[in-house]
Design an enzyme around this catalytic site. Structure first.
Site, PDB file in Angstrom:
ATOM      1  CB  CYS A   2      -0.906   0.004   1.233  1.00 21.73           C
ATOM      2  SG  CYS A   2      -1.896   1.513   1.383  1.00 21.73           S
ATOM      3  CD  GLU A 102      -2.219  -1.252  -4.115  1.00 19.45           C
ATOM      4  OE1 GLU A 102      -1.351  -1.077  -5.009  1.00 19.45           O
ATOM      5  OE2 GLU A 102      -1.940  -1.423  -2.919  1.00 19.45           O
TER       6      GLU A 102
END
Length: 232
Positions: A2, A102
């Site tokens: 992340c 993402e």
């Protein structure tokens, strides 16, 4: 991993959601990146927001390119790795967020950004650990890492890892020094797919300085060059 998230909420919303006080001011953040100073709730001070650096401080990062990778820790080995074990046992934190990003790889050179949120786009928290250390000037610095786990059904088509999103009822237990290792590890699972949504966003999010609401808007899938792609 992340490597980017958002916190598009006001100070009042943060205080109400987490029942904690924020002494300083806070403006909504749309494109949060490593090395930035960000609000967290720690096991040492669960009723007051602290501001820690994500991953490492900017000064340290200038001379350490590898430090950009020190922003996450794998949940599966958090209680085993010497570098994280002590923090997992004694220094856990909540990292408030309302979404994360993402990039879906399409071919060898093309990537399309996606945003992931809860279904109602409300506030949630990532599971994190924090650390304190002294810099070259003798000043104390505080940093945090976000724990990651296997992707759920929504994320796995985009990336092979996702941040650990804690259930609201587990947040107090995550910060509680009396929680057992078994209890803590059982929290570190992929968040339920049915309670999340995702959508493609503009490649503006690729540039850290674009910290504006425009990076959160839903768009048709575009690659990092701003070209529309054929894949959603």
């Amino acid at each position: 991993m992340c490597g980017r998230y958002s916190l598009n909420k006001s100070k009042i919303e943060l205080e109400e959601r987490f029942q904690a006080e924020m002494l300083g001011d806070f403006k909504p953040r749309f494109n949060i990146a490593p090395t930035q100073l960000l609000p967290v709730l720690t096991s040492d001070s669960p009723k007051g927001f602290s501001f820690f650096y994500w991953g490492i401080t900017p000064d340290f990062a200038k001379n350490k390119p590898v430090s950009q990778k020190l922003i996450n820790a794998r949940a599966e080995t958090i209680n085993q790795k010497i570098s994280f074990k002590s923090s997992f046992e004694k220094r856990r934190c909540l990292i408030p967020a309302d979404g994360f990003f993402e990039w879906k790889r399409i071919g060898k050179k093309t990537k399309t950004p996606y945003r992931f949120t809860l279904a109602d786009e409300s506030l949630f928290s990532f599971a994190g650990i924090w650390e304190e250390y002294e810099n070259d000037k003798g000043e104390l610095n505080h940093t945090f890492l976000i724990l990651t786990t296997e992707p759920n059904g929504l994320v796995k088509d985009i990336h092979d890892r996702m941040p650990v999103i804690l259930k609201k009822e587990d947040e107090k237990k995550w910060l509680d020094s009396y929680s057992s290792e078994k209890e803590l590890l059982e929290m570190l699972l992929p968040y339920q797919t049915s309670e999340m949504i995702s959508y493609s966003v503009s490649p503006l999010v690729n540039t850290v300085s674009n910290d504006t609401a425009s990076v959160l808007r839903k768009t048709s899938p575009m690659d990092q060059f701003g070209n529309y792609t054929l894949f959603g």
